[in-house]
Write an enzyme that holds these catalytic residues in place. Structure first.
Site, PDB file in Angstrom:
ATOM      1  N   ASN A  53       0.836  -1.194   0.000  1.00 53.71           N
ATOM      2  CA  ASN A  53       0.000   0.000   0.000  1.00 53.71           C
ATOM      3  C   ASN A  53       0.872   1.245   0.000  1.00 53.71           C
ATOM      4  O   ASN A  53       1.740   1.382   0.846  1.00 53.71           O
ATOM      5  CB  ASN A  53      -0.889  -0.005   1.249  1.00 53.71           C
ATOM      6  N   LYS A 180      -0.022   5.738  15.379  1.00 57.14           N
ATOM      7  CA  LYS A 180       0.939   6.579  14.660  1.00 57.14           C
ATOM      8  C   LYS A 180       0.207   7.714  13.973  1.00 57.14           C
ATOM      9  O   LYS A 180      -0.914   7.530  13.482  1.00 57.14           O
ATOM     10  CB  LYS A 180       1.692   5.741  13.630  1.00 57.14           C
ATOM     11  N   LYS A 182       0.871  11.381  11.329  1.00 52.79           N
ATOM     12  CA  LYS A 182       1.771  12.084  10.425  1.00 52.79           C
ATOM     13  C   LYS A 182       2.199  13.406  11.025  1.00 52.79           C
ATOM     14  O   LYS A 182       1.431  14.061  11.738  1.00 52.79           O
ATOM     15  CB  LYS A 182       1.065  12.336   9.082  1.00 52.79           C
ATOM     16  N   ASP A 212       5.459  10.240  12.055  1.00 52.37           N
ATOM     17  CA  ASP A 212       6.038   9.899  10.753  1.00 52.37           C
ATOM     18  C   ASP A 212       6.122  11.148   9.886  1.00 52.37           C
ATOM     19  O   ASP A 212       5.103  11.759   9.568  1.00 52.37           O
ATOM     20  CB  ASP A 212       5.132   8.841  10.088  1.00 52.37           C
ATOM     21  N   GLU A 238       9.768   8.729  12.752  1.00 51.10           N
ATOM     22  CA  GLU A 238       9.894   7.910  11.528  1.00 51.10           C
ATOM     23  C   GLU A 238      10.257   8.691  10.281  1.00 51.10           C
ATOM     24  O   GLU A 238       9.729   9.773  10.048  1.00 51.10           O
ATOM     25  CB  GLU A 238       8.558   7.178  11.293  1.00 51.10           C
ATOM     26  N   GLU A 264      11.082   2.125   4.880  1.00 50.56           N
ATOM     27  CA  GLU A 264       9.971   1.707   4.025  1.00 50.56           C
ATOM     28  C   GLU A 264      10.210   2.076   2.569  1.00 50.56           C
ATOM     29  O   GLU A 264       9.584   1.492   1.679  1.00 50.56           O
ATOM     30  CB  GLU A 264       8.650   2.319   4.508  1.00 50.56           C
ATOM     31  N   ASP A 291       9.704  -2.989   3.616  1.00 47.54           N
ATOM     32  CA  ASP A 291       8.450  -3.687   3.291  1.00 47.54           C
ATOM     33  C   ASP A 291       8.780  -4.779   2.269  1.00 47.54           C
ATOM     34  O   ASP A 291       9.160  -4.465   1.135  1.00 47.54           O
ATOM     35  CB  ASP A 291       7.469  -2.664   2.703  1.00 47.54           C
ATOM     36  N   HIS A 321       6.720  -1.900   7.017  1.00 47.57           N
ATOM     37  CA  HIS A 321       5.701  -0.985   6.509  1.00 47.57           C
ATOM     38  C   HIS A 321       4.643  -1.779   5.738  1.00 47.57           C
ATOM     39  O   HIS A 321       4.907  -2.873   5.250  1.00 47.57           O
ATOM     40  CB  HIS A 321       6.395   0.000   5.556  1.00 47.57           C
ATOM     41  N   GLU A 340       3.031  -3.138  10.631  1.00 44.97           N
ATOM     42  CA  GLU A 340       2.148  -1.972  10.577  1.00 44.97           C
ATOM     43  C   GLU A 340       0.710  -2.405  10.320  1.00 44.97           C
ATOM     44  O   GLU A 340       0.462  -3.508   9.820  1.00 44.97           O
ATOM     45  CB  GLU A 340       2.612  -1.038   9.448  1.00 44.97           C
TER      46      GLU A 340
HETATM   47 MG   LIG Z   1       5.984   5.819   6.995  1.00 49.24          MG
END
Ligand SMILES: [Mg+2]
Length: 388
Positions: A53, A180, A182, A212, A238, A264, A291, A321, A340
């Protein structure tokens, strides 16, 4: 055993969310079905894959290079000495005539096929993928549940602090202990207000909140945020700078005492090794988020695990990720630190089986053969249509 046909497609995983770098309104995803000549209950066994994703589809590379090599290879060149499908042998076939370096969209394309090959191999063996991996590459043991954290806290037009708090409360109600959000899509003062709003929901416990920056910050801003964030004692900080700016990361790690997470957007053994060599990552506290679906699949991910072990890293420092089922199996089998999760986001590809339950921030694995996309009804319907 033979792969009879490969069916590749592209689906949208659109969303109105945004992070510090991109909005997701035009995001799409490659999906793949590999149909085998192995029959179970009158149906061919089919392996499914998709490209995680958050990175775009890689159909051109799949159609023009990777799949023609796979499908053009003699059937026995994809098998191991016991005559069983071997994803690692197939990996060499897919990467024939590819130069080193330049990992990116190619690693995504190979990752899609690698996922489908692993799904197929485990289904043919009649076991869930985590069991197949631990039997084949490990000591036959695996974790029966995996730590998951809820990734959200995106920017969205007109999203209020209350909306952000409600979103986080929803994650806690769904069984997650760690969430988490942003940062970097607003200025520092505004991001600190957002963080304080989320901390209210977490009883002020910063160790349950990860932030993140999605690779947005230059060094000055990375350090400025680091100074402001450190007193909160966050779960992690992150992807602070550009994923390939190892010196920025190393400098940050000299100043920011809390855990740092990144990886990631590193798509190969070589990139991950450079992060370990030059990125200042600390094996006693930091996290690697490579990932497997984006970085040439599980075949390459096992090479990365070997490299990390050589450098003194525990597999428990890895939390991939992507929030997908493939990494969930890998986390259980290779005894990673977790995985995640994007509750309700990136549909239909994101998340785990429909009947998966998160308790105390852990999710149990189920017994469906392969990766178990069959237990994720809306996604399975889309995958099924590829070869119907
Ligand atoms: Mg991230």
């Amino acid at each position: 055993m033979k792969i009879i046909s490969a069916h590749e497609g592209v689906i949208p995983i659109s969303s109105s969310m945004g992070n510090a770098f991109i909005d997701f309104s035009t995001m799409d995803c490659s999906i793949l079905a590999l149909v085998s000549d192995v029959m179970v209950d009158g149906e061919p066994v089919v392996g499914y894959g998709f490209n995680s994703n958050g990175r775009y589809s890689a159909g051109e590379i799949l159609r023009r290079r990777v799949l023609p090599r796979l499908m053009g290879a003699p059937a026995n060149s994809l098998l191991d000495d016991d005559g069983l499908l071997s994803p690692s042998t197939a990996w060499d076939v897919m990467m024939r005539n590819e130069k080193p370096g330049g990992h990116g969209e190619r690693s995504v394309a190979v990752g899609v096929v690698d996922m489908a090959l692993h799904d197929l191999a485990a289904k043919i063996a009649g076991v869930p993928l985590y069991r197949w991996i631990s039997d084949k590459y490990g000591d036959g043991t695996f974790d029966d549940s995996v730590f998951v954290y809820a990734a959200g806290g995106y920017y969205a037009p007109n999203k209020t602090y209350r909306d952000l708090q409600d979103e986080m409360k929803g994650f806690l109600d769904a069984g997650y202990n760690v969430v988490k959000m942003k940062i970097g899509g607003a200025d520092l003062a505004e991001d600190l207000r957002r963080i304080e709003a989320v901390l209210e929901v977490l009883d002020g416990d910063g160790s349950r909140l990860a932030v993140d920056a999605n690779g947005r910050f230059d060094l000055d801003r990375a350090l400025e945020y680091g100074r402001a964030l450190e007193p909160y004692g966050l779960f992690w900080y992150e992807e602070v700078g550009d994923p390939l700016d190892y010196r920025l990361n190393a400098t940050l790690s000299e100043h920011y005492r809390g855990p740092i997470a990144t990886g990631e957007n590193l798509f190969s053994l070589q990139d991950a090794r450079n992060l370990i060599r030059y990125g200042g990552m600390r094996p006693d506290r930091d996290y690697i988020q490579v990932d497997p679906a984006l970085s040439y699949g599980l075949v390459e991910y096992r090479r990365i695990q070997h490299m990390l072990a050589q450098h003194g890293w525990s597999s428990r420092r890895c939390i991939p990720h992507g929030g997908h089922q493939f990494s969930l199996h890998i986390a259980a089998a290779l005894k990673l630190g977790g995985n995640e999760s994007y509750p309700d986001e990136f549909q239909p590809t994101g998340g785990f089986a429909d009947d998966a339950v998160v308790v105390n921030s852990r999710v149990k694995l189920d017994d469906r053969p392969g990766i178990g996309f069959e237990g994720k009804a809306n996604f399975h319907k889309v995958l099924r249509e590829l070869h119907a």
